[in-house]
Design an enzyme around this catalytic site. Structure first.
Site, mmCIF file in Angstrom:
data_model
loop_
_atom_site.group_PDB
_atom_site.id
_atom_site.type_symbol
_atom_site.label_atom_id
_atom_site.label_comp_id
_atom_site.label_asym_id
_atom_site.label_seq_id
_atom_site.Cartn_x
_atom_site.Cartn_y
_atom_site.Cartn_z
ATOM 1 C CG ASP A 1 -5.567 2.391 8.090
ATOM 2 O OD1 ASP A 1 -4.751 1.789 7.380
ATOM 3 O OD2 ASP A 1 -6.142 3.442 7.740
ATOM 4 C CB CYS B 1 -0.979 -0.016 1.174
ATOM 5 S SG CYS B 1 -2.275 1.243 1.059
HETATM 6 C C1 RUB Z 1 -3.918 3.332 3.640
HETATM 7 C C2 RUB Z 1 -3.198 2.316 4.460
HETATM 8 C C3 RUB Z 1 -1.905 2.755 5.085
HETATM 9 C C4 RUB Z 1 -2.184 3.264 6.516
HETATM 10 C C5 RUB Z 1 -0.971 3.919 7.134
HETATM 11 O O1 RUB Z 1 -5.222 2.929 3.280
HETATM 12 O O2 RUB Z 1 -3.664 1.229 4.699
HETATM 13 O O3 RUB Z 1 -1.026 1.667 5.164
HETATM 14 O O4 RUB Z 1 -3.234 4.183 6.470
HETATM 15 O O5 RUB Z 1 -0.624 5.063 6.394
HETATM 16 P P1 RUB Z 1 -6.147 3.941 2.445
HETATM 17 P P2 RUB Z 1 0.239 6.245 7.056
HETATM 18 O O6 RUB Z 1 -5.414 4.284 1.194
HETATM 19 O O7 RUB Z 1 -7.394 3.162 2.181
HETATM 20 O O8 RUB Z 1 -6.394 5.145 3.302
HETATM 21 O O9 RUB Z 1 1.485 5.625 7.589
HETATM 22 O O10 RUB Z 1 0.511 7.190 5.893
HETATM 23 O O11 RUB Z 1 -0.582 6.878 8.117
#
Ligand code: RUB
Length: 311
Positions: free
Chosen positions: A195, A126
């Protein structure tokens, strides 16, 4: 209650994933709430406090899974139950959250970077700012590293990761999500974001993260989660389950080619058990998933107090 246009558009931007990622949606929500609070008189009466809380609840309802969103708004409104409230205090708390989020990311990057050795290949899934912060630092320090990143269907957030890393001059290879097991022998360490982290050390992250973790576990590769402590969910301590967002079917198959009667399931997050997690890199250090409860108590204090804010 009608909300100002900028509140409605912040809600839409988060819901439609124009603004996405657990950290970014939290900051966006706090910046929006800040704007709303800045229009209030210095002394906030109970009627105005109710309005602020309604805006916070509305922003929080834009996406259901990332606890960062709720925790950020709760941080701002932590003392909202007091009889006297001042907008300057709330604005300070907004600024404090935004600043802490920034410095936390910096600290996480420094710690994660220490775990990356010269010559390593890192796999990431991701697009997580926290997960890639250490990778970028390792590259900037002159470590000769390679990155394998998943495309992350159906929303292709992996394309953001590969663009960001490639623009910084990293050696990046994008793979389809189903090629993780094929490539895992080439990987030295896996780094992903989160998340939500539950009180018993389960990590909720982009769908497919638990598969990546299972393959890393099978191949005996370290699996690190990089996440700020504001991604720890206090409600999981009282037994609440994390709600997994289900997004529209047309993200998986366009409506015009979808056969009549075909059912589509599109959960966008999944749960990785602590047994598969080598460690969680937070701004306070590298912790075990089994120590999340203690970190939660230390960072958030009285959980009952947080939950009574009502967001
Ligand atoms: C994003 C996702 C990321 C986490 C952490 O999912 O799963 O791995 O949110 O991100 P989506 P960060 O694209 O559905 O929001 O480290 O940038 O907070």
């Amino acid at each position: 209650m009608t909300f100002p246009d900028y509140v409605k558009s912040a809600y839409e931007d988060i819901k439609s994933m124009k603004i996405r990622g657990a950290g970014r949606i939290a900051i966006h929500a706090v910046k929006t709430l800040r704007m709303y609070i800045s229009e209030m008189p210095e002394k906030i009466n109970s009627e105005n406090m109710k309005k602020i809380i309604r805006v916070a609840k509305f922003l929080n309802s834009s996406r259901p899974t990332a606890i960062s969103l709720k925790n950020s708004l709760r941080f701002v409104l932590r003392y909202s139950y007091r009889e006297e409230n001042y907008s300057s205090d709330l604005l300070k708390r907004c600024d404090m959250f935004i600043e802490t989020a920034k410095t936390s990311l910096e600290k996480i990057g420094n710690i994660a970077e220490e775990r990356i050795k010269d010559g390593d290949t890192i796999l990431t899934h991701c697009n997580s700012n926290a997960a890639i912060s250490g990778i970028i630092k390792a590259h900037e320090k002159g470590k000769n590293i390679k990155v394998i990143n998943t495309e992350s269907r159906p929303a292709f957030q992996g394309r953001i990761t590969s663009r960001v890393l490639a623009e910084k001059g990293l050696d990046v290879t994008m793979i389809v999500d189903s090629a993780v097991r094929y490539h895992i022998p080439d990987v030295d360490i896996v780094m992903v974001g989160a998340d939500t982290i539950t009180s018993n050390g389960v990590v909720i992250n982009k769908i497919g993260t638990s598969q990546v973790a299972a393959f890393a576990h099978e191949a005996r590769r370290p699996f690190l989660v990089c996440a700020e402590t504001y991604k720890i969910s206090p409600e999981t301590l009282i037994g609440n389950l994390v709600s997994i967002e289900e997004r529209p079917s047309n993200e998986v198959i366009p409506d015009d080619i979808k056969p009549d009667g075909l059912k589509v399931s599109n959960p966008v997050f999944d749960a990785t058990p602590p047994e598969y997690i080598t460690g969680i890199v937070t701004e306070i250090g590298l912790i075990s998933p089994h120590s999340v409860y203690y970190v939660m108590k230390e960072k958030m204090g009285d959980i009952e107090d947080i939950l009574r804010i009502g967001i």
